[in-house]
Motif scaffolding. Structure first.
Motif, short mmCIF file in Angstrom:
data_model
loop_
_atom_site.label_atom_id
_atom_site.label_comp_id
_atom_site.label_asym_id
_atom_site.label_seq_id
_atom_site.Cartn_x
_atom_site.Cartn_y
_atom_site.Cartn_z
N MET B 552 56.43 36.12 36.53
CA MET B 552 56.41 35.36 38.29
C MET B 552 55.44 36.60 38.55
O MET B 552 55.22 36.16 39.59
N ARG B 553 55.58 37.73 37.87
CA ARG B 553 54.74 38.72 38.62
C ARG B 553 52.79 38.75 37.57
O ARG B 553 52.27 38.48 37.51
N ASP B 554 52.35 37.75 39.35
CA ASP B 554 51.30 37.00 38.98
C ASP B 554 50.47 38.30 39.87
O ASP B 554 49.03 38.36 40.34
N GLU B 555 49.30 39.28 38.61
CA GLU B 555 48.90 40.44 38.94
C GLU B 555 48.81 41.82 37.22
O GLU B 555 49.44 41.05 36.14
N HIS B 560 50.57 45.33 32.75
CA HIS B 560 51.14 44.49 32.70
C HIS B 560 49.88 43.77 32.50
O HIS B 560 49.21 44.00 33.90
N TYR B 561 49.09 42.66 32.30
CA TYR B 561 47.74 42.36 32.38
C TYR B 561 47.83 40.46 31.98
O TYR B 561 47.97 40.13 30.81
N LYS B 562 47.57 39.87 33.35
CA LYS B 562 47.19 38.88 33.16
C LYS B 562 46.05 38.26 33.48
O LYS B 562 45.60 38.95 34.78
N ALA B 563 44.76 38.21 32.30
CA ALA B 563 43.61 38.60 33.00
C ALA B 563 43.38 37.31 33.93
O ALA B 563 42.39 37.99 34.86
N GLU B 564 43.89 36.15 34.66
CA GLU B 564 43.61 35.19 35.66
C GLU B 564 43.67 35.79 36.72
O GLU B 564 43.23 35.73 37.98
N GLU B 566 43.30 39.41 37.10
CA GLU B 566 42.35 40.88 37.34
C GLU B 566 41.49 41.50 38.26
O GLU B 566 41.33 40.40 38.40
N LEU B 567 42.14 42.43 39.06
CA LEU B 567 40.53 42.57 39.76
C LEU B 567 39.73 43.58 39.21
O LEU B 567 39.98 45.10 39.03
N LYS B 568 38.76 43.11 39.00
CA LYS B 568 37.59 44.30 38.53
C LYS B 568 37.25 44.86 39.08
O LYS B 568 36.55 45.02 40.87
#
Lengths: 251, 628
Positions: B552-555, B560-564, B566-568
């Motif tokens: 559920m956590r899209d960040e 907790h890391y989801k490349a999609e 990621e704020l670079k």
């Protein structure tokens, strides 16, 4: 064709405290970097003995698997030690596993070492404190050298290997055994812990106390942490003599 | 309340022992239940140290800085008022440990030494050789033993906690537990219960944790209604040494002392590492992160290793392994700087790291999330009001949680050496809170009918019977291995929603299969298989909570890391640069959406997920984290 490399165990088993002991053999495929605990884990998942018969998985004790919790003591090829730190590659096969013999057996390789915890109770193995609340002060300063000696003893994990190796300690003897004696030494050397020295020394001065030590020096040889238990016993000899004199003349 | 109040503590690690100590000091009888002798608890595995601002190094370290480091290290995802107390009281905790006789390492002057740890600028970590956790655990164990001698504490060791006894109002009034000798289940009354049952990393199969850190007790109270929070936040340690039984921890210090991480350039290269020439090695950290090279932070290192192994297929021999190489350093240098650490590798792998490169891979290490707990805010200080029955109270009245099994203090990632602190401190607070609750109850509470206890006991006994008589085909030990493989494959260092969906499907299947176990051991004495089968069922339930929370956590936040998503951070750009300001605006918007606790409630249809605001009143996030 070369014979397939295996790990071969011969394990002394017993269904419960009153059952009869029996030996059971196991063979599993060799893989590098196994230790006795990891191999027992494999056998637990694949509980088949050397005759191909499905059997009840072997019961044993382990927890940390990095030789700091003291749980997995057993006799491995005649030596009491921690099973997690016994590498298969270093052991002669068949690897013979037996439960410690100086403690009541629970099942298979699992024993009840409550006696050691009871001993810690008896010798008052703690620094007396008014309470855990903050008094806004540290304990008195301790020299780095003194700290490092105490540290040797504070790593005792109550694993029972020294007790197993000691000829004077067994299920029918009153002897308190080497590990608790090391704890008396350690607590007696603390700047405030020593306020209770008299209690601890009295606890090891009667039957089953320090004088039951037969000086076999087996304890230091098997201690997985190289704790200088015999040094502690020698020092406690002097401390108890002094205490005996004080008891005689200072009333 | 019964005429003689009583409190039960489940678990005897650092948290449980501190709680028991506090309760006993207040004159209330306390019963400790533990699956094994408390002195063997997992707290003994913590090596590094315990944080507290003592400022013994003339660095002007401050408690405020400890608070800031803890909050930022956790990426703001923790309620801040209790963190204030944690850091303020840390020196007091250390002083008390010192008075207990802990063999803290000393300076030549005889005062407590402190060393540097990750994520921090000052020397703030007190330590006792390389076994700080063991030393702290033993000191607490000794003090509890003193209370035991005085008859104030009763230990029930080798008992498996099975469930809470709840009354018709849903209030916790006791527990059921199984004697691991005769496998009999008993119910015990209590006016408050504290669970201090540790971490859950065994859900990932092999981890750096002890074989009893299954999370099963936490899963049991969760299934009885205790809310679970931030389960998706699991810390992975980049340099674990994978073993058949567990992954032992290889210290960060190896990278600090010049250790180089590499894989063979050719996939599946089976040559001895020393036979692989320099030009055929891929030092991926040095290539990808030229500024830091091998000393990039833990999370960056873990993700890079996963990228090299899983995306590029370059793991040693096709396995989840990379080299951590110290062989280029002189032996004397290594022995002086890393002696004890290398000894551990020799003990458990039988190889000398001075001669042969070590093999490592990221490993599950710590769970920041856990059972949700409350706190009473002190509006005057902005911290937690220290004496309140609300502190560390779970969502089940009368049930408290402390130590790694709770969700407090560490947010989305934990600072090194903060876990021994939080375990001790939270045990203290939970103990005090349980006492406050019991004292506040007076004699108003009505006596719990014996039938309520007996019904719960019976329910648990039926659970045992159904497992013992089950003639399914599933081996509980194999199920656990499969669960671990699934979690390490899909809910690991790097996550993506497609993968997590696969994990959730797999977990659903495992749930079904775990109901059809077949025990190879049918004995009614010291039956570890029975206890394990029950624990595996519970671990699967908690795995679902972790996976669903992660799904559920899209960040990206903390561990907790989801490349999609990621704020670079724009490279080379700072405050005032338009690129940076744009990034900052995105970061703020993301916080608006995601700076919230994941709160999970158990339902018959699976975990129900909600979000709850975080109390950020001490240090609101103004700027993104920037370790440049």
């Amino acid at each position: 064709m070369a014979e397939k490399k295996v790990i071969h165990f011969k394990i002394k088993r017993q269904n419960g405290p009153t059952g009869a002991p029996y030996w059971e053999e196991f063979k599993m495929d060799y893989a590098p970097n196994h230790n006795v605990v990891s191999a027992l884990m494999y056998l637990r998942e694949h509980p088949v003995n050397v005759d191909g018969k499905k059997i009840e998985p072997v019961v044993w004790d382990s927890n940390c698997m990095e030789e700091v919790c003291g749980a997995c003591s057993m006799i491995i090829n005649d030596v009491p030690r921690q099973a997690c730190a016994a590498l298969i590659d270093d052991l002669e096969q068949p690897i013979v596993l037996e439960p410690l013999t100086k403690f009541p057996l629970i099942r298979d390789l699992m024993v009840d070492r409550q006696k050691m915890f009871d001993a810690l109770l008896k010798i008052k193995a703690w620094v007396p404190m008014d309470g855990s609340w903050d008094i806004h002060r540290h304990a008195p300063l301790i020299a780095a050298g003194e700290q490092s000696v105490r540290y040797l003893f504070s790593r005792c994990m109550t694993c029972g290997c020294c007790m197993e190796a000691c000829p004077q300690f067994h299920q029918d003897s009153a002897f308190i055994g080497p590990a608790p004696l090391g704890q008396v030494k350690m607590h007696n050397s603390h700047p405030t812990g020593k306020y209770a020295n008299e209690d601890r020394l009295h606890a090891i001065m009667g039957d089953g106390g320090l004088t039951d030590c037969g000086n076999a020096q087996n304890c230091v040889k098997v201690c997985p942490k190289d704790i200088p238990l015999t040094d502690a016993i020698a020092q406690l000899g002097r401390q108890t003599t002094m205490q005996w004199l004080r008891d005689m003349f200072v009333k | 309340m019964a005429a003689k109040p009583k409190i039960i503590v489940v678990g005897g690690g650092l948290g449980g022992l501190w709680a028991a100590m506090r309760i006993a000091e207040k004159g209330i009888p306390v019963d400790i239940f533990s699956l094994f002798p408390v002195k063997r608890s997992h707290s003994c595995c913590a090596q590094g140290g315990i944080n507290a601002v003592l400022d013994v190094k003339g660095e002007n370290d401050s408690i405020w800085q400890h608070i800031v480091d803890t909050i930022k290290g956790g990426d703001y995802l923790s309620d801040q008022p209790p963190i204030r107390n944690l850091c303020e009281e840390a020196p007091a905790v250390i002083r008390t440990f010192d008075r207990m006789g802990v063999t803290f390492s000393r300076t030549p002057e005889g005062i407590m030494d402190q060393r540097l740890f990750g994520g921090v600028k000052n020397r703030r970590t007190a330590f006792a050789g390389g076994t700080t956790g063991q030393q702290l655990l033993y000191a607490a164990d000794e003090q509890v033993r003193a209370h035991e001698a005085a008859g104030k504490v009763t230990k029930h060791e080798n008992w498996d906690f099975l469930s809470l006894v709840l009354d018709d109002q849903g209030v916790c009034r006791g527990i059921t537990a199984m004697d691991m000798g005769n496998m009999q289940i008993h119910a015990f009354r209590a006016d408050a219960v504290i669970v201090a049952t540790g971490g859950l990393a065994l859900i990932y199969g092999r981890s750096t944790m002890s074989s009893n850190s299954t999370g099963a007790p936490a899963a049991r109270v969760y299934q009885q209604g205790a809310k679970f929070a931030n389960a998706e936040f699991i810390q992975f340690h980049p340099t674990g040494m994978p073993g058949h039984d567990k992954n032992r921890l290889m210290s960060e210090a190896c990278r600090g002392e010049g250790g180089r991480i590499w894989v063979p350039k050719k996939a599946g290269d089976v040559r001895d590492p020393l036979d692989i020439p320099e030009e055929e090695r891929f030092y991926f950290l040095e290539e990808w992160y030229p500024a830091y090279g091998n000393t990039v932070p833990r999370d960056v290192a873990s993700r890079a290793i996963c990228r090299a192994v899983r995306h590029m297929g370059l793991g040693i021999g096709g396995k989840d392994l990379v080299y951590l190489d110290l062989t280029h350093q002189p032996r004397e240098f290594l022995e002086t700087r890393l002696g004890g650490i290398l000894e551990m590798y020799r003990t458990f792998f039988g190889e000398d790291p001075c001669e042969t490169p070590m093999k490592i891979f990221p490993s599950t290490h710590y769970s920041m999330g856990g059972i949700w707990v409350d706190f009473e805010k002190d509006e005057q200080t902005g911290g937690m009001a220290r004496v309140s029955p609300k502190n560390h109270a779970t969502s089940i009245p009368g049930l408290y949680a402390c130590g790694e099994c709770d969700f407090a203090y560490h947010g989305a990632n934990r600072l090194g050496a903060n876990s021994l602190l939080s375990a001790s401190f939270s045990g203290m607070v939970a103990g005090d809170a349980a006492v406050a609750r019991v004292k506040g109850m007076g004699k108003s509470g009505k006596e719990l009918p014996e039938s309520t206890l007996e019904n719960e006991r019976k329910r648990q006994e039926d659970g045992n019977k159904s497992i013992m008589s089950s003639d399914g085909r599933e081996n509980p030990f194999a199920l656990h291995r499969e669960l671990g493989d699934l979690m390490r494959e899909h809910v690991f260092v790097e996550r993506d929603n497609a993968g997590i969906d696969k994990a959730l499907n797999g977990i659903g299947e495992l749930k079904q299969r775990a109901r059809k176990v077949s025990l190879d051991d049918r004995a009614s004495w010291a039956n570890q298989s029975l206890s394990w089968a029950r624990q595996v069922q519970d671990m699967i339930m908690l795995a679902e909570v972790i996976a669903k929370s992660a799904r559920m956590r899209d960040e990206c936040r903390g561990s907790h890391y989801k490349a999609e998503f990621e704020l670079k951070l724009p490279e080379g750009k700072f405050e005032g640069d338009p690129e940076y300001d744009e990034y900052k605006a995105k970061w703020k918007a993301n916080n608006e959406k995601w700076l919230k606790h994941t709160i999970v409630t158990h339902t018959d249809d699976g975990p129900r997920i909600e979000y709850k605001p975080v109390d950020i009143s001490v240090l609101p996030p103004e700027k993104p984290r920037d370790y440049r």
